[in-house]
Motif scaffolding. Structure first.
Motif, PDB file in Angstrom:
ATOM      1  N   GLY A  81       0.814  -1.210   0.000  1.00  0.00           N
ATOM      2  CA  GLY A  81       0.000   0.000   0.000  1.00  0.00           C
ATOM      3  C   GLY A  81       0.848   1.261   0.000  1.00  0.00           C
ATOM      4  N   LEU A  82       1.899   1.283   0.830  1.00  0.00           N
ATOM      5  CA  LEU A  82       2.782   2.450   0.855  1.00  0.00           C
ATOM      6  C   LEU A  82       3.550   2.585  -0.454  1.00  0.00           C
ATOM      7  N   GLU A  83       3.869   1.463  -1.083  1.00  0.00           N
ATOM      8  CA  GLU A  83       4.525   1.542  -2.392  1.00  0.00           C
ATOM      9  C   GLU A  83       3.588   2.183  -3.411  1.00  0.00           C
ATOM     10  N   HIS A  84       2.324   1.801  -3.387  1.00  0.00           N
ATOM     11  CA  HIS A  84       1.359   2.408  -4.300  1.00  0.00           C
ATOM     12  C   HIS A  84       1.213   3.906  -4.019  1.00  0.00           C
ATOM     13  N   ALA A  85       1.276   4.288  -2.744  1.00  0.00           N
ATOM     14  CA  ALA A  85       1.150   5.699  -2.380  1.00  0.00           C
ATOM     15  C   ALA A  85       2.318   6.518  -2.914  1.00  0.00           C
ATOM     16  N   ILE A  86       3.535   6.023  -2.744  1.00  0.00           N
ATOM     17  CA  ILE A  86       4.692   6.797  -3.210  1.00  0.00           C
ATOM     18  C   ILE A  86       4.770   6.780  -4.728  1.00  0.00           C
ATOM     19  N   GLN A  87       4.320   5.706  -5.358  1.00  0.00           N
ATOM     20  CA  GLN A  87       4.274   5.683  -6.820  1.00  0.00           C
ATOM     21  C   GLN A  87       3.343   6.770  -7.346  1.00  0.00           C
ATOM     22  N   ALA A  88       2.229   6.992  -6.662  1.00  0.00           N
ATOM     23  CA  ALA A  88       1.304   8.052  -7.066  1.00  0.00           C
ATOM     24  C   ALA A  88       1.955   9.424  -6.920  1.00  0.00           C
ATOM     25  N   ASP A  89       2.722   9.613  -5.854  1.00  0.00           N
ATOM     26  CA  ASP A  89       3.390  10.900  -5.641  1.00  0.00           C
ATOM     27  C   ASP A  89       4.410  11.201  -6.741  1.00  0.00           C
ATOM     28  N   VAL A  90       5.210  10.215  -7.107  1.00  0.00           N
ATOM     29  CA  VAL A  90       6.281  10.477  -8.072  1.00  0.00           C
ATOM     30  C   VAL A  90       5.771  10.494  -9.510  1.00  0.00           C
TER      31      VAL A  90
ATOM     32  N   ARG B 296      -0.418  18.857  -9.534  1.00  0.00           N
ATOM     33  CA  ARG B 296      -0.880  17.823  -8.596  1.00  0.00           C
ATOM     34  C   ARG B 296      -2.398  17.849  -8.462  1.00  0.00           C
ATOM     35  N   MET B 297      -2.967  19.045  -8.446  1.00  0.00           N
ATOM     36  CA  MET B 297      -4.410  19.168  -8.287  1.00  0.00           C
ATOM     37  C   MET B 297      -5.155  18.823  -9.576  1.00  0.00           C
ATOM     38  N   GLU B 298      -4.537  19.089 -10.728  1.00  0.00           N
ATOM     39  CA  GLU B 298      -5.198  18.792 -11.998  1.00  0.00           C
ATOM     40  C   GLU B 298      -5.227  17.291 -12.281  1.00  0.00           C
ATOM     41  N   GLY B 299      -4.275  16.562 -11.745  1.00  0.00           N
ATOM     42  CA  GLY B 299      -4.254  15.115 -11.933  1.00  0.00           C
ATOM     43  C   GLY B 299      -4.941  14.408 -10.776  1.00  0.00           C
ATOM     44  N   ASP B 300      -4.853  13.084 -10.790  1.00  0.00           N
ATOM     45  CA  ASP B 300      -5.456  12.303  -9.702  1.00  0.00           C
ATOM     46  C   ASP B 300      -4.376  11.730  -8.785  1.00  0.00           C
ATOM     47  N   TYR B 301      -3.223  12.408  -8.763  1.00  0.00           N
ATOM     48  CA  TYR B 301      -2.083  11.900  -7.997  1.00  0.00           C
ATOM     49  C   TYR B 301      -2.377  11.833  -6.497  1.00  0.00           C
ATOM     50  N   ALA B 302      -2.961  12.911  -5.952  1.00  0.00           N
ATOM     51  CA  ALA B 302      -3.244  12.933  -4.513  1.00  0.00           C
ATOM     52  C   ALA B 302      -4.278  11.871  -4.146  1.00  0.00           C
TER      53      ALA B 302
END
Length: 222
Positions: A80-89, A109-115
């Motif tokens: 789960g944490l790997e998926h979270a950091i992958q979304a950030d980068v 960051r806000m225009e995408g679905d990264y957060a």
């Protein structure tokens, strides 16, 4: 991957030998920096391969801790944490740069679905978006990605993947210092850190980033 003769291979630390062995059987691994000269030449600081599998990276870190007989710190892999950091980068990967002015970075960051995907990963790991311990300290748990933390006015990735044995050893020293318990006090009850880590290429450079969270800060086992 660069080939080493037996003499050179034996001069590597146990962890570096593990890295080479893992890379040899992983077609997805790209080779790290190499030095010029013959295959039998012993470089001052041997290059190490780039490994992109999060679980394998944690295996290497834990092998190095065991080799050093460090017993006051443990790393546990968290998908789960790997998926979270992958979304950030992914924001940096998608936009082709490791650095943006804070205003532009916030917009991207806000225009995408990264957060949103970051929170999906945190939820998968068992953390709640309503947890003040997590929400208020994300920047401290996040390593290698800076979202204008401490007013730097930058959204950036600032951790290059260790290319040599010396850089790897320096990184392990840093992790022990920053995330370990007090030597002599935590051998029987080591500090356990849940880790999600990712490795990406941006503009011909390789970066790594991670979430590293003390296991007792959350309830999940993701």
């Amino acid at each position: 991957m660069k080939r080493y003769d037996r003499r050179t291979f034996l001069k590597l630390s146990g962890a570096s030998a593990v890295m080479l062995a893992l890379a040899a059987c992983d077609d997805s691994c790209a080779s790290g920096s190499t030095s010029s000269g013959s295959a039998t030449e012993t470089p001052p600081s041997p290059p190490i391969p780039v490994i992109r599998d999060g679980q394998k990276i944690l295996t290497i870190f834990n092998a190095e801790l065991a080799r050093r007989k460090v017993e006051n710190i443990k790393f546990e892999y968290s998908k789960g944490l790997e998926h979270a950091i992958q979304a950030d980068v992914q924001m940096f990967v998608d936009n082709g740069s490791p650095e943006f002015p804070a205003e532009e970075g916030l917009r991207l960051r806000m225009e995408g679905d990264y957060a949103a995907k970051m929170w999906d990963g945190l939820h998968e790991a068992g953390y709640s978006s309503g947890s003040t311990a997590i929400f208020g300290m994300l920047n401290q748990y996040r390593v290698g990605v800076d979202f204008d933390y401490e007013g730097k006015h930058l959204y950036s990735m600032d951790r290059l993947y260790p290319a040599t044995e010396a850089q790897f050893q320096q990184l392990v020293d840093e992790l022990i210092k920053d995330y370990g318990g007090v030597p002599g006090l935590h051998e029987d009850d080591p500090v356990v850190n849940k880790v999600g880590i990712t490795v990406v290429d941006i503009n011909d450079k390789t970066y790594w980033a991670a979430y590293i969270i003390d296991k007792w800060q959350g309830i999940g086992d993701g």
